[in-house]
Design a protein around this motif. Structure first.
Motif, PDB file in Angstrom:
ATOM      1  N   UNK A 108       0.821  -1.207   0.000  1.00 37.66           N
ATOM      2  CA  UNK A 108       0.000   0.000   0.000  1.00 37.66           C
ATOM      3  C   UNK A 108       0.858   1.262   0.000  1.00 37.66           C
ATOM      4  N   UNK A 109       1.935   1.289   0.792  1.00 36.22           N
ATOM      5  CA  UNK A 109       2.812   2.460   0.810  1.00 36.22           C
ATOM      6  C   UNK A 109       3.527   2.627  -0.530  1.00 36.22           C
ATOM      7  N   UNK A 110       3.933   1.526  -1.137  1.00 34.70           N
ATOM      8  CA  UNK A 110       4.592   1.605  -2.443  1.00 34.70           C
ATOM      9  C   UNK A 110       3.650   2.150  -3.507  1.00 34.70           C
ATOM     10  N   UNK A 111       2.393   1.755  -3.437  1.00 36.35           N
ATOM     11  CA  UNK A 111       1.415   2.227  -4.430  1.00 36.35           C
ATOM     12  C   UNK A 111       1.166   3.727  -4.307  1.00 36.35           C
ATOM     13  N   UNK A 112       1.223   4.249  -3.095  1.00 38.83           N
ATOM     14  CA  UNK A 112       1.018   5.679  -2.898  1.00 38.83           C
ATOM     15  C   UNK A 112       2.270   6.495  -3.180  1.00 38.83           C
ATOM     16  N   UNK A 113       3.422   5.862  -3.133  1.00 31.13           N
ATOM     17  CA  UNK A 113       4.672   6.610  -3.206  1.00 31.13           C
ATOM     18  C   UNK A 113       4.824   7.363  -4.529  1.00 31.13           C
ATOM     19  N   UNK A 114       4.624   6.700  -5.634  1.00 26.07           N
ATOM     20  CA  UNK A 114       4.876   7.321  -6.941  1.00 26.07           C
ATOM     21  C   UNK A 114       3.939   8.497  -7.217  1.00 26.07           C
ATOM     22  N   UNK A 115       2.604   8.346  -7.103  1.00 24.06           N
ATOM     23  CA  UNK A 115       1.751   9.516  -7.379  1.00 24.06           C
ATOM     24  C   UNK A 115       1.983  10.680  -6.425  1.00 24.06           C
ATOM     25  N   UNK A 116       2.194  10.394  -5.152  1.00 28.08           N
ATOM     26  CA  UNK A 116       2.418  11.492  -4.201  1.00 28.08           C
ATOM     27  C   UNK A 116       3.756  12.172  -4.473  1.00 28.08           C
ATOM     28  N   UNK A 117       4.778  11.399  -4.797  1.00 33.02           N
ATOM     29  CA  UNK A 117       6.067  11.992  -5.147  1.00 33.02           C
ATOM     30  C   UNK A 117       5.930  12.917  -6.354  1.00 33.02           C
ATOM     31  N   UNK A 118       5.248  12.455  -7.405  1.00 31.26           N
ATOM     32  CA  UNK A 118       5.096  13.262  -8.618  1.00 31.26           C
ATOM     33  C   UNK A 118       4.307  14.539  -8.344  1.00 31.26           C
ATOM     34  N   UNK A 119       3.232  14.441  -7.571  1.00 29.56           N
ATOM     35  CA  UNK A 119       2.422  15.619  -7.263  1.00 29.56           C
ATOM     36  C   UNK A 119       3.188  16.601  -6.385  1.00 29.56           C
ATOM     37  N   UNK A 120       3.884  16.095  -5.387  1.00 32.69           N
ATOM     38  CA  UNK A 120       4.676  16.971  -4.523  1.00 32.69           C
ATOM     39  C   UNK A 120       5.772  17.681  -5.319  1.00 32.69           C
ATOM     40  N   UNK A 121       6.384  16.961  -6.233  1.00 36.64           N
ATOM     41  CA  UNK A 121       7.446  17.556  -7.041  1.00 36.64           C
ATOM     42  C   UNK A 121       6.893  18.676  -7.929  1.00 36.64           C
ATOM     43  N   UNK A 122       5.820  18.393  -8.630  1.00 34.05           N
ATOM     44  CA  UNK A 122       5.241  19.399  -9.523  1.00 34.05           C
ATOM     45  C   UNK A 122       4.807  20.636  -8.744  1.00 34.05           C
ATOM     46  N   UNK A 123       4.102  20.429  -7.651  1.00 34.25           N
ATOM     47  CA  UNK A 123       3.609  21.571  -6.868  1.00 34.25           C
ATOM     48  C   UNK A 123       4.745  22.354  -6.220  1.00 34.25           C
ATOM     49  N   UNK A 124       5.784  21.664  -5.811  1.00 33.20           N
ATOM     50  CA  UNK A 124       6.937  22.348  -5.224  1.00 33.20           C
ATOM     51  C   UNK A 124       7.606  23.254  -6.252  1.00 33.20           C
ATOM     52  N   UNK A 169      -6.284   6.256   4.134  1.00 29.05           N
ATOM     53  CA  UNK A 169      -7.132   7.449   4.037  1.00 29.05           C
ATOM     54  C   UNK A 169      -6.268   8.703   4.000  1.00 29.05           C
ATOM     55  N   UNK A 170      -5.237   8.737   4.835  1.00 26.19           N
ATOM     56  CA  UNK A 170      -4.331   9.885   4.860  1.00 26.19           C
ATOM     57  C   UNK A 170      -3.668  10.076   3.505  1.00 26.19           C
ATOM     58  N   UNK A 171      -3.170   9.009   2.917  1.00 28.10           N
ATOM     59  CA  UNK A 171      -2.490   9.104   1.629  1.00 28.10           C
ATOM     60  C   UNK A 171      -3.441   9.509   0.509  1.00 28.10           C
ATOM     61  N   UNK A 172      -4.669   8.987   0.543  1.00 30.70           N
ATOM     62  CA  UNK A 172      -5.638   9.317  -0.500  1.00 30.70           C
ATOM     63  C   UNK A 172      -5.976  10.804  -0.483  1.00 30.70           C
ATOM     64  N   UNK A 173      -6.205  11.356   0.696  1.00 31.40           N
ATOM     65  CA  UNK A 173      -6.530  12.784   0.788  1.00 31.40           C
ATOM     66  C   UNK A 173      -5.314  13.641   0.440  1.00 31.40           C
ATOM     67  N   UNK A 174      -4.134  13.183   0.791  1.00 32.94           N
ATOM     68  CA  UNK A 174      -2.910  13.884   0.409  1.00 32.94           C
ATOM     69  C   UNK A 174      -2.811  13.983  -1.116  1.00 32.94           C
ATOM     70  N   UNK A 175      -3.079  12.880  -1.803  1.00 39.41           N
ATOM     71  CA  UNK A 175      -3.012  12.875  -3.265  1.00 39.41           C
ATOM     72  C   UNK A 175      -4.080  13.778  -3.880  1.00 39.41           C
ATOM     73  N   UNK A 176      -5.280  13.757  -3.336  1.00 44.06           N
ATOM     74  CA  UNK A 176      -6.359  14.618  -3.859  1.00 44.06           C
ATOM     75  C   UNK A 176      -6.003  16.095  -3.710  1.00 44.06           C
TER      76      UNK A 176
END
Length: 418
Positions: A108-124, A169-176
């Motif tokens: 589950x953590x691995x599945x969230x890692x890539x999208x959250x990393x990409x979104x954090x990078x773009x927004x940063x 739930x935390x990761x899903x809302x972070x990604x949204x």
């Protein structure tokens, strides 16, 4: 008046984000178990480290360059950065994920890692661009959406629905929230006078940027290595619950830098870059002095207030693991303050293009951290990590301060690279 209102609004937005994040870590500590808090801390630290692997610290070069060209050339620069980052994702990301798999990360953590990393990078990168282009208010709005909004949503759900008290739930809302912040950032950038998107990429310019950024990347990875290895080392010394307590105190102390970014650094360093290009040394010196006194004043005030409030907040959390580890906080706080004060000569050197002291100090700090933690772990257990962080940040602060003093005394002209 307009500038003053913008600064107040910017501080208000950042303070809202700061307060949200400050309280968020306490709600996490109250509503999810310390083990999950520990894994959340490992996840966030790894994402932060990964940002530099896929971004190559290219913004360090871009931030100085983009202010020196006309609006109709900036789009081509940004297109070059986007293309470079796309190539880095293809090359770096698979290897990074493989390492995490070998480290035993859950699916589950691995599945969230890539999208959250990409979104954090773009927004940063978007936020950094907005700050450099002196659109700090828009940067603060996107920051609140990216960091504050989902924290509020998580807390609301955890209070109302006990079944939502888990990392998924935390990761899903972070990604949204990352998606929303990205859309907002794109909308704002489209309103700015940035042209030249149809021009071809200047690969010689990109290559120059890589050479400048590569030196910074080594130093940044060394610095971020300290701020990533600390959690993993804490786990080896005290277990995953110790990481949870450490993450809680880091979350509290880390809000200091958010506030300083909003009220001091985001306004001062574009001015420092401008003064340096124009060789207005007296104005640059005055700006650095203001940054220093504001940073010290805010750091002292933050330290006193946070230390006074911490016992009441830990009592509200109501878990002995955090109260038993309260001795970590003075050292974590001292490390945060030392790091904050060290950012003043950091920005002063960066604005003048004197990168070597920044690079060398960061590289030197990593072995100092490793050696200090290894030596202190035998006698101070979990305290070894925050004490060693304080030692490392003190080294960095002194190194940069001495370098800036020499630079300012000799009135050396700006450089373009390391």
């Amino acid at each position: 008046m307009v500038a003053g209102a913008a600064r107040l609004l910017n501080i208000g937005l950042r303070f809202g984000t700061l307060l949200t994040r400050f309280l968020f870590v306490f709600f996490l500590a109250r509503y999810i178990d310390p083990t999950s808090v520990g894994y959340y801390g490992l996840f966030t630290a790894t994402v932060s480290y990964g940002l530099y692997m896929v971004g190559l610290d290219f913004y360090v070069f871009l931030s100085r360059e983009i202010l020196q060209v006309s609006d109709d050339q900036r789009g081509a620069m940004l297109k070059g950065q986007l293309t470079l980052c796309g190539l880095l994702y293809v090359i770096v990301l698979p290897a990074f994920v493989l390492i995490l798999m070998l480290e035993g990360w859950s699916t589950s953590l691995l599945c969230w890692f890539v999208p959250i990393l990409a979104l954090e990078h773009f927004n940063q990168e978007v936020s950094r661009l907005l700050v450099v282009l002196s659109d700090q208010v828009a940067a603060s709005i996107t920051l609140f959406v990216r960091q504050g909004s989902w924290a509020i949503a998580v807390v609301t759900l955890m209070i109302g629905f006990p079944e939502s008290r888990n990392l998924n739930v935390i990761m899903a809302l972070w990604a949204c929230a990352g998606l929303a912040a990205g859309a907002l950032g794109i909308w704002r950038l489209r309103q700015l006078p940035i042209g030249g998107w149809s021009k071809p990429i200047d690969w010689r310019w990109v290559g120059k940027g890589i050479s400048v950024s590569a030196a910074f990347l080594v130093s940044t990875l060394a610095l971020r290595g300290i701020q990533t290895a600390d959690r993993y080392w804490m786990e080896s010394l005290g277990g995953i619950e110790a990481v949870g307590a450490y993450v809680l105190f880091l979350g509290v102390a880390g809000t200091l830098m958010v506030f300083l970014d909003a009220g001091v650094f985001s306004f001062s360093y574009p001015a420092l870059i401008s003064h340096s290009h124009k060789q207005e040394y007296s104005l640059a010196r005055k700006t650095v002095q203001q940054m220093f006194f504001q940073t010290v004043a805010m750091s002292v005030a933050f330290g006193l207030v946070s230390w006074a409030l911490l016992p009441y907040l830990l009592h509200w959390v109501g878990k002995a693991v955090y109260q038993d580890a309260v001795g970590l906080y003075p050292w974590v706080l001292l490390a945060a303050i030392t790091n904050a004060v060290g950012m003043v000569p950091h920005y002063a050197l960066y604005a003048r293009g004197f990168d070597k002291p920044i690079i060398y100090s960061h590289i030197a700090a990593l072995p100092v951290f490793v050696i200090s933690t290894w030596c202190l772990s035998k006698s101070h257990a979990e305290l070894a990590v925050p004490i060693s962080m304080t030692i490392s940040f003190t080294l960095i602060m002194i190194w940069k301060a001495v370098a800036y003093h020499r630079l300012d005394t000799n009135h050396l002209p700006p450089k373009s690279s390391a």
